[in-house]
Design an enzyme around this catalytic site. Structure first.
Site, PDB file in Angstrom:
ATOM      1  CG  HIS A  34      -2.066   0.927   1.117  1.00 26.14           C
ATOM      2  ND1 HIS A  34      -3.257   0.556   0.559  1.00 26.14           N
ATOM      3  CD2 HIS A  34      -2.228   2.214   1.491  1.00 26.14           C
ATOM      4  CE1 HIS A  34      -4.111   1.559   0.597  1.00 26.14           C
ATOM      5  NE2 HIS A  34      -3.505   2.585   1.151  1.00 26.14           N
TER       6      HIS A  34
ATOM      7  CG  ASP B 170      -2.586   6.191   0.085  1.00 26.43           C
ATOM      8  OD1 ASP B 170      -3.617   6.007  -0.576  1.00 26.43           O
ATOM      9  OD2 ASP B 170      -2.400   5.683   1.206  1.00 26.43           O
TER      10      ASP B 170
ATOM     11  CD  GLU C 281      -7.013   3.124   1.286  1.00 29.83           C
ATOM     12  OE1 GLU C 281      -6.812   2.927   2.500  1.00 29.83           O
ATOM     13  OE2 GLU C 281      -6.358   3.940   0.614  1.00 29.83           O
TER      14      GLU C 281
ATOM     15  CG  HIS D 298     -11.185   4.746   3.206  1.00 29.88           C
ATOM     16  ND1 HIS D 298     -11.302   6.037   3.646  1.00 29.88           N
ATOM     17  CD2 HIS D 298      -9.882   4.408   3.388  1.00 29.88           C
ATOM     18  CE1 HIS D 298     -10.126   6.472   4.071  1.00 29.88           C
ATOM     19  NE2 HIS D 298      -9.244   5.515   3.933  1.00 29.88           N
TER      20      HIS D 298
ATOM     21  CG  HIS E   6      -9.651   1.143   5.688  1.00 30.51           C
ATOM     22  ND1 HIS E   6      -9.679   2.269   6.476  1.00 30.51           N
ATOM     23  CD2 HIS E   6      -8.550   1.261   4.908  1.00 30.51           C
ATOM     24  CE1 HIS E   6      -8.647   3.040   6.190  1.00 30.51           C
ATOM     25  NE2 HIS E   6      -7.943   2.446   5.244  1.00 30.51           N
TER      26      HIS E   6
ATOM     27  CG  HIS F 293      -3.172  -0.077   4.673  1.00 29.00           C
ATOM     28  ND1 HIS F 293      -4.117  -0.604   3.841  1.00 29.00           N
ATOM     29  CD2 HIS F 293      -3.614   1.186   4.982  1.00 29.00           C
ATOM     30  CE1 HIS F 293      -5.084   0.270   3.648  1.00 29.00           C
ATOM     31  NE2 HIS F 293      -4.803   1.370   4.338  1.00 29.00           N
TER      32      HIS F 293
ATOM     33  CG  ASP G 252      -1.169   4.100   4.713  1.00 30.31           C
ATOM     34  OD1 ASP G 252      -1.449   4.473   3.566  1.00 30.31           O
ATOM     35  OD2 ASP G 252      -1.902   4.323   5.697  1.00 30.31           O
TER      36      ASP G 252
END
Length: 434
Positions: A63, A65, A168, A195, A236, A257, A365
């Site tokens: 993961h 972003d 995600e 999420h 999540h 993650h 992350d």
């Protein structure tokens, strides 16, 4: 990010908070902590061993972003050309640091916020997928799109970073299996079912549990992901959704993650009961570098900060400058503790203990977090984590599993299930779009 704030709102708030310091002491593993909270530097022999392992096995991170970081950047504003990865970027990720971190494959998160709809989730989702594809296309000498486990192996051997897409937040399919299939065709190889917001068909960890897990449509989403060959990501989601998805799936799942709740009791981490089921399922939990997920002290600090932020928002409304000013004043007398590399290693050790060494991986992350773990400040630092685990007694074989072999096994099993399901189901029997 703060555990009950949206990613974008958390960034706006936490960027005003200055880092604090830890006193000298012992980490939970017995490692001496420096004044800045990081573990003492690993000896050269452990670091050399870690780097040698990563020349033999692709390090696969679950993961990152970067696509959203580029979208939010005040200068780039989504312009991939303006966010030059050949230079040192303002975020955590660029080409030189990826090389230093010895990363062999990266799942780029194509995240969209579930808290706002704009003109529709799907439009923003398509833009994020477009940004990810343009990133990969811009650097063909360094990055290559990967769609299968064998693609990862091939690109690693050719010296390129295998680049995969992870969606995600299942809000992006807008309750449509047709949209899910379209995203797969665009290269998405895992989807995080939620999420931070509970959906019409799945409960999120940081929102109310409306369905006690998955609805019947949620069950069909999992089954269709199995058929497509898309990995089911349970980061999540609520424990009920985790459990229902594990009941539904015929393929191994991932947590792209998430950490262990037994060590840091936040809703985004995984309970022991689910860790044990992941072992039976054959899946993988990829431990993050999110400070509030790996450090109990940071978690408690985050809890103490939330009412302060809420009170300031009530007091000042949209006056960001005033909120910023008072937050800085509050932080002078309330310094924030720092999460350490040793605590991330503790999380990895714990997942290994409960789920087994075949079921643990890494999902940093980066560029989705604002505060960083000391010793893991950006994507260049992965070898230091492997050196710490080597120092703790991890074998070369087990470090290779952690690095990438576990994820490759999971990905391969997902592909095998897809092949079997597609051979047994006629096109006319596809699930309904909605």
């Amino acid at each position: 990010m703060s555990q009950n704030l949206s990613r974008s709102r958390s960034r706006r708030i936490r960027q005003f908070l200055a880092p604090g310091f830890l006193l000298l002491g012992l980490g939970s593993s017995g490692t001496l902590l420096a004044q800045n909270g990081s573990s003492a530097a690993p000896s050269d022999k452990y670091l050399a061993r870690a780097k040698h392992i990563l020349t033999e096995t692709p390090l696969i991170d679950g993961h990152n972003d970067l696509p959203w970081r580029i979208r939010e950047d005040s200068i780039a504003r989504g312009n991939v050309d303006a966010y030059d990865l050949r230079k040192h970027t303002p975020g955590h990720t660029d080409l030189d640091r990826l090389k230093a971190g010895m990363i062999g494959a990266q799942f780029w998160s194509v995240y969209t916020p579930g808290e706002w709809r704009d003109s529709g989730y799907a439009r923003v989702q398509l833009e994020q997928i477009d940004i990810a594809h343009r990133i990969i296309a811009k650097y063909p000498d360094r990055l290559a799109l990967a769609l299968t486990a064998n693609d990862i192996r091939r690109e690693y051997k050719e010296g390129k970073l295998a680049s995969l897409l992870g969606l995600e937040g299942g809000h992006a399919i807008e309750n449509s299996l047709g949209a899910l299939r379209a995203y797969y065709d665009l290269g998405v190889r895992y989807m995080t079912l939620t999420h931070n917001v509970t959906l019409d068909w799945a409960d999120a960890a940081l929102d109310s549990a409306k369905h006690n897990g998955l609805t019947p449509f949620g069950d069909s989403v999992v089954r269709e992901m199995n058929r497509l060959g898309m990995m089911v990501d349970l980061s999540h989601v609520s424990p009920g959704t985790m459990s229902d998805a594990l009941n539904d799936t015929q393929a191994p799942v991932i947590f792209s993650h998430s950490g262990a709740r037994a060590l840091v009791d936040v809703p985004r981490n995984v309970p022991d009961s689910i860790l044990r089921r992941v072992s039976v399922n054959g899946g993988i939990v990829m431990v993050p570098f999110v400070t509030g997920f790996v450090s109990p002290a940071v978690m408690l600090y985050d809890e103490s900060t939330r009412p302060v932020i809420t009170d300031l928002e009530k007091k000042y409304g949209k006056d960001t400058a005033a909120i910023t000013r008072e937050l800085k004043q509050w932080r002078v007398s309330h310094p924030e503790p720092r999460a350490t590399l040793a605590q991330v290693a503790d999380q990895i050790d714990y997942v290994r203990k409960v789920a087994g060494v075949d079921h643990v991986g890494i999902g940093g992350d980066f560029d989705g977090i604002t505060e960083v773990v000391q010793g893991l400040e950006d994507v260049s630092k992965y070898p230091a984590l492997f050196a710490e685990l080597a120092r703790r007694g991890w074998s070369d074989a087990d470090l290779k599993k952690l690095a990438g072999e576990n994820l490759l096994r999971v990905f391969g099993a997902v592909e095998a299930v897809s092949k079997r399901l597609q051979s047994n189901r006629r096109t006319a029997e596809l699930p309904r779009t909605r």
